[in-house]
Design an enzyme around this catalytic site. Structure first.
Site, PDB file in Angstrom:
ATOM      1  N   CYS A   1       0.870  -1.177   0.000  1.00 58.10           N
ATOM      2  CA  CYS A   1       0.000   0.000   0.000  1.00 58.10           C
ATOM      3  C   CYS A   1       0.903   1.221   0.000  1.00 58.10           C
ATOM      4  O   CYS A   1       1.542   1.534   1.013  1.00 58.10           O
ATOM      5  CB  CYS A   1      -0.915   0.008   1.220  1.00 58.10           C
ATOM      6  SG  CYS A   1      -1.996   1.457   1.290  1.00 58.10           S
TER       7      CYS A   1
ATOM      8  N   CYS B   1      -4.911   5.548  -4.386  1.00 55.06           N
ATOM      9  CA  CYS B   1      -4.184   4.279  -4.271  1.00 55.06           C
ATOM     10  C   CYS B   1      -2.784   4.527  -4.816  1.00 55.06           C
ATOM     11  O   CYS B   1      -2.611   4.762  -6.017  1.00 55.06           O
ATOM     12  CB  CYS B   1      -4.882   3.171  -5.051  1.00 55.06           C
ATOM     13  SG  CYS B   1      -4.001   1.583  -4.987  1.00 55.06           S
TER      14      CYS B   1
END
Length: 295
Positions: free
Chosen positions: A83, A230
């Protein structure tokens, strides 16, 4: 659960952070073990019954030579490999905590390095993109992953087709379109995420190239759904656009939550991501409450 973990105090401090609106609950397990389960993580991550977040982050003592090991869960209680936005947040947190100007963050996908960027931003070296079909991975051999054979909709008039495929610690499929806002990504995202072409499922992005230095991006995140930002998807979209000769090697990626600067450096083949990391608040939670008294 062992007798030892059952006797541990169940209350623990947490931090709430976000990168471009992609928000995280962060627990620090460097001083004590946590007996977490997918059910506990999902309950804490639930925005109606828990604290609420996109991803759930646990900091552990490093497994190797890094400064910390970062365990990442989606809000459904599923562990994931990488992430980018969380890496920026944790990098900023630990630079402040340690006074270091570079932090090595270990993840399942490898070790990432965070360092100060311009104007108070954080830069993360996301490493080299993985571009071979078996590295992404895809279900079948495709030699050129700049555009794989995949479409959704009628054969003679597909809604979307021929995405680029890139792994930036997790698998991504990027569809280049004229208008990223013209599609119902909430509807088609789950279909594409779970397409048989992606044995480990995939993050799905719609990329609109404005010019050689700017991409507009919308993302359906694997296991999490529509997201404001993201980081790994922004990196993947930048790499895919560069491979298709649509942009230069440094590109601004605009997501619903804000901008990320992505640079795929020719010198070392690494992708560098620069963006904001914000601290919201800190508090304390009781793991026992989220485990039905069984933490």
């Amino acid at each position: 659960m062992t007798a030892e973990t059952a006797q541990m105090p169940s209350r623990i401090g947490f931090r709430k952070m976000n990168g471009l609106g992609n928000d995280f609950v962060v627990l620090d397990a460097r001083a004590r073990d946590l007996d977490l389960t997918p059910e506990i993580v999902a309950a804490i991550s639930n925005r109606e019954t828990g604290i609420g977040c996109d991803q759930f982050i646990v900091l552990e003592n490093p497994h190797g030579d890094g400064d910390v090991f970062m365990e990442i869960w989606n809000n459904t209680g599923e562990r994931v490999e990488a992430c980018g936005n969380a890496t920026r947040c944790i990098g900023g947190l630990l630079m402040q905590e340690t006074g270091k100007d570079e932090i090595a963050i270990e993840t399942v996908a490898g070790t990432l390095r965070a360092m100060p960027g311009p104007d108070g931003l954080i830069t993360v070296d996301m490493g080299e993109p993985r571009l071979e079909w078996h590295q992404i991975p895809l279900a079948e051999e495709i030699r050129d992953t700049r555009g794989i054979e995949l479409q959704i909709g009628p054969i003679d008039a597909p809604i979307l087709h021929t995405p680029a495929a890139v792994n930036m610690g997790n698998p991504h499929a990027i569809f280049f379109v004229k208008d990223a806002g013209a599609y119902n990504l909430a509807q088609i995202g789950p279909l594409l995420e779970n397409h048989p072409m992606f044995p480990e499922r995939a993050n799905i992005s719609l990329a609109e190239v404005e010019d050689r230095s700017h991409i507009i991006l919308r993302v359906w995140e694997r296991g999490a759904g529509l997201t404001k930002a993201c980081g790994t998807a922004a990196c993947a979209a930048g790499v895919a656009a560069i491979r298709k000769k649509l942009t230069d090697r440094m590109v601004r990626v605009t997501l619903p939550g804000g901008d990320l600067l992505i640079e795929w450096r020719e010198a070392d083949n690494h992708v560098y991501m620069t963006g904001a990391a914000e601290f919201h608040y800190e508090g304390e939670l009781d793991l026992a409450e989220y485990a039905g008294g069984a933490a």
